[in-house]
Enzyme design. Structure first.
Site, PDB file in Angstrom:
ATOM      1  CD  GLU A 115      37.886  14.573 -40.751  1.00 53.99           C
ATOM      2  OE1 GLU A 115      37.745  14.403 -39.531  1.00 53.99           O
ATOM      3  OE2 GLU A 115      38.961  14.913 -41.263  1.00 53.99           O
ATOM      4  CG  HIS A 243      40.366   6.299 -37.735  1.00 55.02           C
ATOM      5  ND1 HIS A 243      39.972   5.916 -39.002  1.00 55.02           N
ATOM      6  CD2 HIS A 243      40.412   7.649 -37.760  1.00 55.02           C
ATOM      7  CE1 HIS A 243      39.792   6.995 -39.752  1.00 55.02           C
ATOM      8  NE2 HIS A 243      40.050   8.065 -39.022  1.00 55.02           N
ATOM      9  NE  ARG A 291      36.893   9.112 -36.531  1.00 59.37           N
ATOM     10  CZ  ARG A 291      37.886   9.944 -36.340  1.00 59.37           C
ATOM     11  NH1 ARG A 291      38.529   9.940 -35.196  1.00 59.37           N
ATOM     12  NH2 ARG A 291      38.227  10.788 -37.262  1.00 59.37           N
ATOM     13  CG  HIS A 352      42.208   7.250 -34.061  1.00 55.61           C
ATOM     14  ND1 HIS A 352      43.330   7.486 -34.827  1.00 55.61           N
ATOM     15  CD2 HIS A 352      41.445   8.383 -34.149  1.00 55.61           C
ATOM     16  CE1 HIS A 352      43.254   8.708 -35.360  1.00 55.61           C
ATOM     17  NE2 HIS A 352      42.123   9.273 -34.948  1.00 55.61           N
ATOM     18  NE  ARG A 387      38.874  12.292 -31.180  1.00 53.49           N
ATOM     19  CZ  ARG A 387      39.482  12.437 -32.355  1.00 53.49           C
ATOM     20  NH1 ARG A 387      39.535  13.631 -32.926  1.00 53.49           N
ATOM     21  NH2 ARG A 387      40.050  11.421 -32.964  1.00 53.49           N
TER      22      ARG A 387
HETATM   23  P1  FAD Z   1      50.592  14.593 -28.346  1.00 55.28           P
HETATM   24  O1  FAD Z   1      50.603  15.367 -29.593  1.00 55.28           O
HETATM   25  O2  FAD Z   1      50.459  13.134 -28.468  1.00 55.28           O
HETATM   26  O3  FAD Z   1      51.939  14.897 -27.540  1.00 55.28           O
HETATM   27  C1  FAD Z   1      52.272  14.140 -26.404  1.00 55.28           C
HETATM   28  C2  FAD Z   1      53.593  14.618 -25.871  1.00 55.28           C
HETATM   29  O4  FAD Z   1      53.774  14.130 -24.547  1.00 55.28           O
HETATM   30  C3  FAD Z   1      54.811  14.161 -26.654  1.00 55.28           C
HETATM   31  O5  FAD Z   1      55.708  15.224 -26.768  1.00 55.28           O
HETATM   32  C4  FAD Z   1      55.429  13.094 -25.758  1.00 55.28           C
HETATM   33  O6  FAD Z   1      56.825  12.953 -25.881  1.00 55.28           O
HETATM   34  C5  FAD Z   1      55.082  13.644 -24.401  1.00 55.28           C
HETATM   35  N1  FAD Z   1      55.098  12.636 -23.345  1.00 55.28           N
HETATM   36  C6  FAD Z   1      54.245  11.606 -23.161  1.00 55.28           C
HETATM   37  N2  FAD Z   1      54.603  10.901 -22.071  1.00 55.28           N
HETATM   38  C7  FAD Z   1      55.700  11.497 -21.560  1.00 55.28           C
HETATM   39  C8  FAD Z   1      56.551  11.227 -20.456  1.00 55.28           C
HETATM   40  N3  FAD Z   1      56.357  10.182 -19.647  1.00 55.28           N
HETATM   41  N4  FAD Z   1      57.598  12.047 -20.241  1.00 55.28           N
HETATM   42  C9  FAD Z   1      57.848  13.104 -21.064  1.00 55.28           C
HETATM   43  N5  FAD Z   1      57.078  13.405 -22.114  1.00 55.28           N
HETATM   44  C10 FAD Z   1      56.026  12.614 -22.363  1.00 55.28           C
HETATM   45  N6  FAD Z   1      42.704  14.847 -34.224  1.00 55.28           N
HETATM   46  C11 FAD Z   1      42.065  15.832 -34.907  1.00 55.28           C
HETATM   47  O7  FAD Z   1      41.432  16.694 -34.300  1.00 55.28           O
HETATM   48  N7  FAD Z   1      42.130  15.875 -36.269  1.00 55.28           N
HETATM   49  C12 FAD Z   1      42.820  14.938 -36.990  1.00 55.28           C
HETATM   50  O8  FAD Z   1      42.877  15.023 -38.214  1.00 55.28           O
HETATM   51  C13 FAD Z   1      43.469  13.897 -36.301  1.00 55.28           C
HETATM   52  N8  FAD Z   1      44.111  12.924 -36.969  1.00 55.28           N
HETATM   53  C14 FAD Z   1      44.812  11.983 -36.273  1.00 55.28           C
HETATM   54  C15 FAD Z   1      45.548  11.043 -36.972  1.00 55.28           C
HETATM   55  C16 FAD Z   1      46.339  10.126 -36.290  1.00 55.28           C
HETATM   56  C17 FAD Z   1      47.138   9.105 -37.052  1.00 55.28           C
HETATM   57  C18 FAD Z   1      46.370  10.159 -34.868  1.00 55.28           C
HETATM   58  C19 FAD Z   1      47.228   9.195 -34.121  1.00 55.28           C
HETATM   59  C20 FAD Z   1      45.601  11.077 -34.175  1.00 55.28           C
HETATM   60  C21 FAD Z   1      44.819  11.992 -34.863  1.00 55.28           C
HETATM   61  N9  FAD Z   1      44.054  12.933 -34.185  1.00 55.28           N
HETATM   62  C22 FAD Z   1      43.403  13.911 -34.885  1.00 55.28           C
HETATM   63  C23 FAD Z   1      44.118  13.037 -32.737  1.00 55.28           C
HETATM   64  C24 FAD Z   1      45.097  14.159 -32.359  1.00 55.28           C
HETATM   65  O9  FAD Z   1      46.183  14.148 -33.252  1.00 55.28           O
HETATM   66  C25 FAD Z   1      45.629  14.010 -30.952  1.00 55.28           C
HETATM   67  O10 FAD Z   1      44.569  13.782 -30.065  1.00 55.28           O
HETATM   68  C26 FAD Z   1      46.348  15.275 -30.515  1.00 55.28           C
HETATM   69  O11 FAD Z   1      47.325  15.613 -31.457  1.00 55.28           O
HETATM   70  C27 FAD Z   1      46.978  15.081 -29.149  1.00 55.28           C
HETATM   71  O12 FAD Z   1      47.778  16.192 -28.867  1.00 55.28           O
HETATM   72  P2  FAD Z   1      48.445  16.328 -27.435  1.00 55.28           P
HETATM   73  O13 FAD Z   1      49.177  17.621 -27.455  1.00 55.28           O
HETATM   74  O14 FAD Z   1      47.445  16.102 -26.394  1.00 55.28           O
HETATM   75  O15 FAD Z   1      49.467  15.091 -27.355  1.00 55.28           O
HETATM   76  C1  SIN Z   2      41.188  11.424 -39.613  1.00 56.35           C
HETATM   77  O1  SIN Z   2      41.820  12.189 -40.325  1.00 56.35           O
HETATM   78  O2  SIN Z   2      40.385  10.589 -40.028  1.00 56.35           O
HETATM   79  C2  SIN Z   2      41.399  11.521 -38.153  1.00 56.35           C
HETATM   80  C3  SIN Z   2      40.613  12.633 -37.637  1.00 56.35           C
HETATM   81  C4  SIN Z   2      40.486  12.537 -36.156  1.00 56.35           C
HETATM   82  O3  SIN Z   2      40.937  11.582 -35.532  1.00 56.35           O
HETATM   83  O4  SIN Z   2      39.882  13.446 -35.609  1.00 56.35           O
END
Ligand code: FAD
Ligand code: SIN
Length: 532
Positions: A115, A243, A291, A352, A387
């Protein structure tokens, strides 16, 4: 309700932390709460995969460190970068042990994609639905942990501190303590208090502050906003990552389907409306530049040509290979009439990822005692000003582990505070018109997208702050007089997040990484984190 370890969020950060503390402390109660259903997280939508160095013959920690530092544009914490890169492989092995399936080639070796900003192929993935696979495996593992309780449809409203005991708590109070949270139970519609010895905020990102985002509806920055209200320290909120390639669908202004960067890693080419492969005019790394550079280049092409999108050209791909690696993208495009081997995919940047957030140290500790943060809501110092792709799942794993180490070392010295009062809803009534809330939400998203997007300037930022001030005042009045609803709580949180992004952007008198201000187009010699 009372618990030992309270985990707010059921994405990769919250779930891996919960599994670890539950296993190490089988006599303690672990409670995970999530505001909708357990799998509705940013994690579930991750596509490209997880960046990790576990093939030392062809890659090295030094290269991954170097790539992360270059992408971060001078603002990464080098110690944290080294921690994440070197501890990452062991953490990835753990999620494999919990059942996550990463793609392998015919010889049985892991497939590794590329990537933007990566000098080597190091992205482990499960087709183009890596996050869904990780979320599946972790939720399955949680089912088998007897001391973990998972509560869906519980919306955390606020963190309980000394403030709720009647003490004055300000930004300069040094010993703020967390005693638990107030939660809106969406089944009973009552606000309940949950007392906890240790709380982890793993609430994810804030893409919903913008009109078009790759993030699902849950990403409303609740954790950062409630932490800031509790007078905790947040940093570098101005670094919102757009993104470069979200699918452009005319008429769809909300949630944008992502076209993973791995498509460009496999040879996808960005072209403008005239068919020109324009990235070579912007950066020698062309389509695989970091990015911030690619998103700005696309923004500039769109403005120059007066178009709402550019194209991602995959027509030269072998159909079978494309379907093998990107089945989800292939069928999504087909569903809207685009056969990727015949037509180019219209794409545009979308909000993103939030690089800043709740400031933590290298053990995930925040400025509030007994309160940890990890995952996207945290600012650990890894990402700096931009990032590196696929570093965020890795960061969540490494810091969930570090929070687990520190939390389990201290839990036995902590007690619940039984003096906390119940929530007081006196004097509030049902809001008369929901339209007041939905309209204000649209306004926040409009202000952020139009004035605090990929390219910024001082006049736009001043406008944004004035508009957000007004929205804040109106929403505060509504909050004080209405019974709370998720919509109202999210609006309040998004206004706070918007304010923090604009405030950070206003204080940063330079252009660095994701923050580009035409009034200060150069990088300043003063390298600083903006702490609010
Ligand atoms: P999340 O997985 O977002 O979980 C948040 C949790 O908090 C949820 O359960 C939600 O219900 C809870 N929550 C929030 N507010 C409250 C509240 N007030 N009360 C109770 N619960 C609450 N990163 C990579 O490294 N590689 C990738 O390929 C990649 N692809 C991506 C593609 C997309 C489309 C997106 C959107 C992001 C991508 N990212 C990627 C970024 C990555 O997915 C996220 O940064 C990461 O998954 C965040 O994980 P987290 O556990 O911090 O939060
Ligand atoms: C992607 O798959 O392009 C998202 C990867 C990321 O947000 O780290």
């Amino acid at each position: 309700m009372q618990t030992d370890f309270l985990v707010i969020g059921s994405g990769i950060a919250g779930l891996t932390y919960a599994l670890k503390v539950a296993e190490k402390c089988p006599d303690k109660k672990v409670t995970i709460i999530t505001k909708t259903t357990a799998d509705e997280t940013n994690t579930k939508y991750a596509q490209g995969g997880i960046a990790v160095v576990n093939d030392l013959e062809n890659d090295s920690y030094d290269k991954h460190i170097e790539d992360t530092l270059i992408s971060g544009d001078g603002l990464c914490n080098e110690q944290v970068v080294e921690i994440v890169v070197t501890e990452g492989p062991e953490r990835v092995d753990e999620i494999i042990a919990w059942g996550t399936d990463f793609d392998k080639n015919a010889e049985g070796d892991y497939k590794r994609g590329k990537e933007g900003g990566h000098s080597e192929n190091r992205i482990m993935h499960h087709k183009d639905v890596t996050g869904k696979e990780i979320e599946r495996a972790l939720l399955k593992a949680i089912e088998n942990a007897p001391n973990i309780e998972l509560l869906n449809h519980c919306f955390v409203v606020d963190i309980i501190t000394q403030h709720h005991l009647g003490y004055l708590v300000t930004k300069s109070t040094t010993n703020i303590e967390s005693f638990g949270v107030y939660v809106l139970n969406l089944r009973s519609n009552q606000i309940e208090k949950i007392l906890a010895k240790i709380t982890l905020l793993a609430t994810g990102g804030n893409g919903q502050a913008y009109r078009t985002t790759t993030n699902p509806a849950i990403a409303t920055g609740d954790g950062v906003a409630m932490f800031y209200r509790a007078k905790g320290k947040v940093e570098n909120m101005e670094f919102i990552q757009f993104h470069p390639t979200a699918l452009f669908e005319p008429g769809n202004r909300g949630h944008a389907f992502l076209i993973t960067e791995a498509v460009r890693g496999d040879g996808g080419i960005l072209r403008n409306i005239h068919g020109e492969a324009f990235m070579e005019r912007y950066d020698t790394r062309k389509d695989l530049a970091p990015r911030d550079i690619v998103a700005r280049a696309i923004d500039s092409e769109m403005k120059r040509n007066g178009t709402e999108h550019v194209f991602l050209d995959c027509r030269h791909f072998d159909r079978e290979n494309f379907v093998e690696h990107f089945p989800n993208i292939y069928s999504k495009c087909l569903s809207i009439g685009i056969d990727i081997t015949q037509q180019m995919i219209p794409v545009a940047p979308a909000a993103h990822y939030s690089c800043g957030g709740i400031k933590t140290d290298e053990w995930g500790r925040t400025s509030i005692q007994h309160l940890y943060a990890c995952g996207e809501c945290a600012s650990t110092g890894l990402h700096g000003a931009n990032r590196l792709a696929s570093n965020s799942l890795l960061e969540a794993l490494v810091f969930a582990h570090r929070c687990f180490i520190d939390a389990t070392n201290t839990i036995n010295n902590l007690h619940l505070n039984e003096q906390i009062p119940d929530w007081n809803a006196q004097g509030t009534s049902e809001p008369r018109e929901m339209i007041l809330i939905t309209q204000s939400l649209k306004e926040v998203q409009m202000v952020m997208s139009d004035y605090v997007g990929i390219v910024r300037n001082d006049i736009r930022l001043q406008r944004a702050i004035r508009r957000l001030d007004l929205l804040f005042e109106e929403t505060q009045q509504l909050y004080q007089s209405s019974t709370v609803s998720p919509q109202l709580l999210e609006l309040r949180n998004l206004i706070t997040v918007g304010y923090l992004v604009v405030k950070g952007a206003t204080l940063r008198k330079e252009s660095r990484g994701l923050h580009y201000n035409t009034d200060y187009p150069e990088k300043s010699n003063l390298v600083q984190n903006i702490i609010l």
